[in-house]
Design a protein around this motif. Structure first.
Motif, PDB file in Angstrom:
ATOM      1  N   VAL A   1     -20.362 -12.681   0.795  1.00 52.66           N
ATOM      2  CA  VAL A   1     -18.923 -12.794   0.512  1.00 52.66           C
ATOM      3  C   VAL A   1     -18.469 -11.580  -0.298  1.00 52.66           C
ATOM      4  N   ALA A   2     -19.293 -11.142  -1.236  1.00 56.70           N
ATOM      5  CA  ALA A   2     -18.944  -9.976  -2.052  1.00 56.70           C
ATOM      6  C   ALA A   2     -18.790  -8.729  -1.187  1.00 56.70           C
ATOM      7  N   ILE A   3     -19.713  -8.520  -0.267  1.00 62.98           N
ATOM      8  CA  ILE A   3     -19.634  -7.356   0.627  1.00 62.98           C
ATOM      9  C   ILE A   3     -18.386  -7.448   1.498  1.00 62.98           C
ATOM     10  N   ALA A   4     -18.089  -8.645   2.008  1.00 65.36           N
ATOM     11  CA  ALA A   4     -16.893  -8.836   2.829  1.00 65.36           C
ATOM     12  C   ALA A   4     -15.630  -8.541   2.020  1.00 65.36           C
ATOM     13  N   LEU A   5     -15.564  -9.060   0.789  1.00 59.27           N
ATOM     14  CA  LEU A   5     -14.395  -8.806  -0.059  1.00 59.27           C
ATOM     15  C   LEU A   5     -14.235  -7.323  -0.356  1.00 59.27           C
ATOM     16  N   ILE A   6     -15.333  -6.665  -0.687  1.00 54.43           N
ATOM     17  CA  ILE A   6     -15.277  -5.235  -0.990  1.00 54.43           C
ATOM     18  C   ILE A   6     -14.758  -4.449   0.210  1.00 54.43           C
ATOM     19  N   ALA A   7     -15.274  -4.784   1.394  1.00 52.28           N
ATOM     20  CA  ALA A   7     -14.838  -4.079   2.607  1.00 52.28           C
ATOM     21  C   ALA A   7     -13.366  -4.361   2.912  1.00 52.28           C
ATOM     22  N   LEU A   8     -12.954  -5.621   2.833  1.00 51.17           N
ATOM     23  CA  LEU A   8     -11.572  -5.989   3.148  1.00 51.17           C
ATOM     24  C   LEU A   8     -10.587  -5.358   2.173  1.00 51.17           C
ATOM     25  N   ILE A   9     -10.884  -5.481   0.890  1.00 52.33           N
ATOM     26  CA  ILE A   9      -9.976  -4.941  -0.133  1.00 52.33           C
ATOM     27  C   ILE A   9      -9.918  -3.423  -0.056  1.00 52.33           C
ATOM     28  N   GLY A  10     -11.082  -2.793   0.040  1.00 55.86           N
ATOM     29  CA  GLY A  10     -11.117  -1.333   0.106  1.00 55.86           C
ATOM     30  C   GLY A  10     -10.350  -0.800   1.301  1.00 55.86           C
ATOM     31  N   ALA A  11     -10.566  -1.410   2.455  1.00 57.67           N
ATOM     32  CA  ALA A  11      -9.866  -0.962   3.666  1.00 57.67           C
ATOM     33  C   ALA A  11      -8.357  -1.188   3.546  1.00 57.67           C
ATOM     34  N   ALA A  12      -7.943  -2.335   3.000  1.00 58.86           N
ATOM     35  CA  ALA A  12      -6.512  -2.624   2.865  1.00 58.86           C
ATOM     36  C   ALA A  12      -5.835  -1.606   1.952  1.00 58.86           C
ATOM     37  N   ILE A  13      -6.482  -1.306   0.833  1.00 55.41           N
ATOM     38  CA  ILE A  13      -5.885  -0.345  -0.106  1.00 55.41           C
ATOM     39  C   ILE A  13      -5.774   1.035   0.544  1.00 55.41           C
ATOM     40  N   VAL A  14      -6.826   1.467   1.187  1.00 53.61           N
ATOM     41  CA  VAL A  14      -6.793   2.787   1.827  1.00 53.61           C
ATOM     42  C   VAL A  14      -5.708   2.839   2.897  1.00 53.61           C
ATOM     43  N   LEU A  15      -5.623   1.808   3.730  1.00 56.35           N
ATOM     44  CA  LEU A  15      -4.649   1.812   4.832  1.00 56.35           C
ATOM     45  C   LEU A  15      -3.202   1.783   4.347  1.00 56.35           C
ATOM     46  N   MET A  16      -2.965   1.254   3.147  1.00 54.67           N
ATOM     47  CA  MET A  16      -1.599   1.234   2.622  1.00 54.67           C
ATOM     48  C   MET A  16      -1.120   2.622   2.200  1.00 54.67           C
ATOM     49  N   TYR A  17      -2.052   3.591   2.126  1.00 55.93           N
ATOM     50  CA  TYR A  17      -1.693   4.916   1.632  1.00 55.93           C
ATOM     51  C   TYR A  17      -1.928   6.048   2.623  1.00 55.93           C
ATOM     52  N   VAL A  18      -2.636   5.818   3.695  1.00 58.29           N
ATOM     53  CA  VAL A  18      -2.963   6.915   4.616  1.00 58.29           C
ATOM     54  C   VAL A  18      -1.972   6.997   5.771  1.00 58.29           C
ATOM     55  N   GLY A  19      -2.014   8.122   6.453  1.00 56.66           N
ATOM     56  CA  GLY A  19      -1.227   8.304   7.673  1.00 56.66           C
ATOM     57  C   GLY A  19       0.262   8.155   7.439  1.00 56.66           C
ATOM     58  N   ASP A  20       0.884   7.386   8.300  1.00 59.86           N
ATOM     59  CA  ASP A  20       2.330   7.194   8.248  1.00 59.86           C
ATOM     60  C   ASP A  20       2.753   6.159   7.205  1.00 59.86           C
ATOM     61  N   SER A  21       1.796   5.545   6.529  1.00 55.21           N
ATOM     62  CA  SER A  21       2.131   4.491   5.571  1.00 55.21           C
ATOM     63  C   SER A  21       3.026   5.008   4.447  1.00 55.21           C
ATOM     64  N   GLY A  22       2.710   6.161   3.892  1.00 55.50           N
ATOM     65  CA  GLY A  22       3.512   6.705   2.803  1.00 55.50           C
ATOM     66  C   GLY A  22       4.959   6.920   3.205  1.00 55.50           C
ATOM     67  N   ALA A  23       5.168   7.489   4.384  1.00 55.24           N
ATOM     68  CA  ALA A  23       6.534   7.715   4.869  1.00 55.24           C
ATOM     69  C   ALA A  23       7.256   6.392   5.100  1.00 55.24           C
ATOM     70  N   TYR A  24       6.527   5.395   5.560  1.00 60.49           N
ATOM     71  CA  TYR A  24       7.128   4.076   5.798  1.00 60.49           C
ATOM     72  C   TYR A  24       7.648   3.479   4.501  1.00 60.49           C
ATOM     73  N   PHE A  25       6.855   3.562   3.433  1.00 64.60           N
ATOM     74  CA  PHE A  25       7.290   2.998   2.154  1.00 64.60           C
ATOM     75  C   PHE A  25       8.390   3.837   1.512  1.00 64.60           C
ATOM     76  N   ARG A  26       8.382   5.131   1.717  1.00 61.79           N
ATOM     77  CA  ARG A  26       9.459   5.979   1.180  1.00 61.79           C
ATOM     78  C   ARG A  26      10.775   5.731   1.899  1.00 61.79           C
ATOM     79  N   SER A  27      10.731   5.344   3.162  1.00 60.94           N
ATOM     80  CA  SER A  27      11.960   5.163   3.930  1.00 60.94           C
ATOM     81  C   SER A  27      12.666   3.864   3.601  1.00 60.94           C
ATOM     82  N   ARG A  28      12.021   3.000   2.902  1.00 60.95           N
ATOM     83  CA  ARG A  28      12.623   1.691   2.604  1.00 60.95           C
ATOM     84  C   ARG A  28      13.451   1.722   1.364  1.00 60.95           C
TER      85      ARG A  28
END
Length: 167
Positions: free
Chosen positions: A140-167
């Protein structure tokens, strides 16, 4: 019907029409934000299972485990420690569950405050899980680490930053 002195006067002119401000077109939600949303929902599901696990803890079993750990606590102290352990086993995951659910939906809608909330609570949960204080099994710890880490990274990479700035 009687006519008054002002019946034949023209109506006052309307106020000038301001040209409408052109609003920036809303950016389409990037796939990275959608995936981050579902990862946050998955974290919330794991936390919900953790809350249920905490609710199913038996006080006598916890007291027995504390006795076997040779903590040096007396009978009354063992009872209090067991109660505190069960309370924390339910309350901590519940707080994180509420934070993830409260942040996931506004984050998906492009609210930057929600992205920050998820980053802070996700980072804190990540640290607690890495330190082993979250009480999760290794899988469960490994799953949580992977899920949380991936979610945080995805909220900031690629087009995500522009999406949040446009709102």
């Amino acid at each position: 019907m009687t006519t008054g002195p002002h019946d034949n006067e023209p109506l006052p002119s309307a106020p000038p029409v301001r040209p409408q401000q052109t609003a920036r077109p809303a950016a389409a939600r990037p796939k990275t934000v959608s995936i981050a949303f579902w990862l946050c929902i998955a974290v919330a599901a794991v936390l919900a299972l953790s809350v249920l696990g905490g609710l199913s803890l038996d006080r006598a079993t916890v007291e027995s485990a504390l006795r076997e750990a040779d903590t040096g606590l007396s009978g009354a102290e063992l009872e209090a420690a067991a109660g505190l352990f069960i309370t924390l086993a339910v309350a901590l995951p519940l707080v994180f569950l509420i934070a993830f659910l409260a942040g996931a939906f506004p984050m998906r809608a492009g609210r930057n405050w929600a992205r920050v909330l998820l980053t802070v609570f996700g980072g804190l949960l990540l640290v607690l899980t890495l330190l082993g204080t979250a009480g999760a099994s290794p899988i469960v710890a490994i799953a949580l680490i992977a899920l949380i880490g991936a979610a945080i990274v995805l909220m900031y990479v690629g087009d995500s930053g522009a999406y949040f700035r446009s709102r």
